[in-house]
Design a protein around this motif. Structure first.
Motif, short mmCIF file in Angstrom:
data_model
loop_
_atom_site.label_atom_id
_atom_site.label_comp_id
_atom_site.label_asym_id
_atom_site.label_seq_id
_atom_site.Cartn_x
_atom_site.Cartn_y
_atom_site.Cartn_z
N HIS A 97 0.84 -1.20 0.00
CA HIS A 97 0.00 0.00 0.00
C HIS A 97 0.87 1.24 0.00
CE1 HIS A 97 -3.58 -2.36 1.05
NE2 HIS A 97 -2.76 -3.04 1.84
N ALA A 98 0.38 2.30 -0.62
CA ALA A 98 1.01 3.62 -0.58
C ALA A 98 -0.07 4.62 -0.19
CB ALA A 98 1.62 3.98 -1.93
N ILE A 99 0.24 5.45 0.79
CA ILE A 99 -0.71 6.43 1.30
C ILE A 99 -0.09 7.82 1.15
CG2 ILE A 99 -2.03 7.22 3.31
CD1 ILE A 99 -1.84 4.32 4.36
N ALA A 100 -0.89 8.78 0.66
CA ALA A 100 -0.44 10.16 0.53
C ALA A 100 -1.09 11.01 1.61
CB ALA A 100 -0.81 10.72 -0.84
N TYR A 101 -0.26 11.86 2.21
CA TYR A 101 -0.73 12.78 3.26
C TYR A 101 -0.48 14.21 2.83
CZ TYR A 101 -0.83 8.71 6.31
OH TYR A 101 -1.11 7.49 6.86
N LEU A 102 -1.41 15.06 3.19
CA LEU A 102 -1.27 16.50 3.05
C LEU A 102 -1.25 17.04 4.47
CD1 LEU A 102 -1.27 19.01 1.20
CD2 LEU A 102 -3.74 19.04 1.45
N ILE A 111 -5.01 11.72 2.12
CA ILE A 111 -5.82 12.19 0.99
C ILE A 111 -5.98 11.17 -0.13
CG2 ILE A 111 -5.43 14.66 1.38
CD1 ILE A 111 -3.35 14.42 -0.94
N GLU A 112 -5.04 10.26 -0.29
CA GLU A 112 -5.13 9.25 -1.35
C GLU A 112 -4.45 7.97 -0.88
OE1 GLU A 112 -6.66 9.49 -4.25
OE2 GLU A 112 -6.80 11.64 -4.65
N GLU A 113 -4.85 6.84 -1.49
CA GLU A 113 -4.22 5.56 -1.17
C GLU A 113 -4.27 4.67 -2.41
OE1 GLU A 113 -4.45 2.00 2.18
OE2 GLU A 113 -5.92 3.63 2.23
N ALA A 115 1.85 4.35 -8.80
CA ALA A 115 0.42 4.60 -9.05
C ALA A 115 -0.06 5.82 -8.25
CB ALA A 115 -0.40 3.37 -8.69
N LEU A 116 0.40 5.92 -7.02
CA LEU A 116 0.00 7.05 -6.18
C LEU A 116 0.59 8.36 -6.71
CD1 LEU A 116 -1.59 7.95 -3.74
CD2 LEU A 116 0.40 7.41 -2.31
N GLN A 117 1.82 8.34 -7.14
CA GLN A 117 2.43 9.55 -7.71
C GLN A 117 1.66 10.01 -8.94
OE1 GLN A 117 6.47 8.05 -8.05
NE2 GLN A 117 7.14 9.39 -6.38
#
Length: 199
Positions: free
Chosen positions: A33-38, A43-45, A57-59
């Motif tokens: 899993h890859a999780i994006a944080y602001l 905000i996205e996974e 994929a997250l990028q």
């Protein structure tokens, strides 16, 4: 980018910055899993067979998000949504002086004040207030990928245009700052959070 590698050489955990977003990725429950944080907000996974694929994929998702936000710009000026994102990131790293300056401006009528008024209320010299505002403008501009037209201003004042409009530059009256309209709602949100924290 910080990574922890497995025996096979592939990263087991990844922690990196992508534009203004922080990505943390790794294996969890047999999947990657890859999780994006602001700031502190998720905000996205994305999930994928490998950590590298999940990050890629997250990028791609985050790049599309930035493109969509930039499409909302008026000319080159970032939208309110872009300022909101950048200010959320900046809030976590802002100095007390930068936060005090922004909170003072948002609490004043029309988000505007002269430099002498700001210096007096912040109990700092005018040059110290300008230095703080300049650092704030440069960092916010970097987060937004926004360098406004300097309108003939020198290096000291030009960075302020990232978050403020500058008036009364004729030398006869004191310099005045007015927050950009796109910053008002995000800064009011920060101000409300600051008020709640102090209770």
């Amino acid at each position: 980018m910080a990574t922890a590698a497995t025996k096979a050489g592939a990263p087991e955990r990844v922690d990196l910055q992508h534009h203004r977003y922080r990505i943390i990725a790794g294996k969890r429950g047999g999947a990657c899993h890859a999780i994006a944080y602001l700031g502190m907000r998720k905000i996205e996974e994305c999930s994928a067979p490998t950590v590298e694929e999940a990050v890629a994929a997250l990028q791609e998702l985050l790049d599309r998000r930035i493109e969509q936000l930039r499409a909302e710009r008026t000319g080159s000026v970032p939208s309110e949504a872009e300022y909101d994102e950048a200010l959320q990131v900046l809030q976590a790293e802002m100095t007390k002086q930068s936060m005090a300056l922004l909170l003072l401006l948002i609490r004043l009528p029309d988000g505007a004040a002269t430099l002498p008024e700001l210096a007096h209320r912040l109990e700092r010299s005018e040059s110290a207030v300008l230095a703080t505002a300049g650092r704030l403008g440069r960092r916010l501009g970097a987060l937004l990928d926004f360098t406004p037209d300097p309108e003939g201003l020198d290096r000291t004042l030009a960075p302020l245009l990232v978050f403020a409009e500058i008036g009364q530059r004729d030398g006869k009256r004191p310099l005045a700052l007015r927050l950009r309209p796109e910053t008002l709602t995000p800064l009011r949100t920060i101000d409300q959070g600051d008020t709640l924290q102090r209770r």
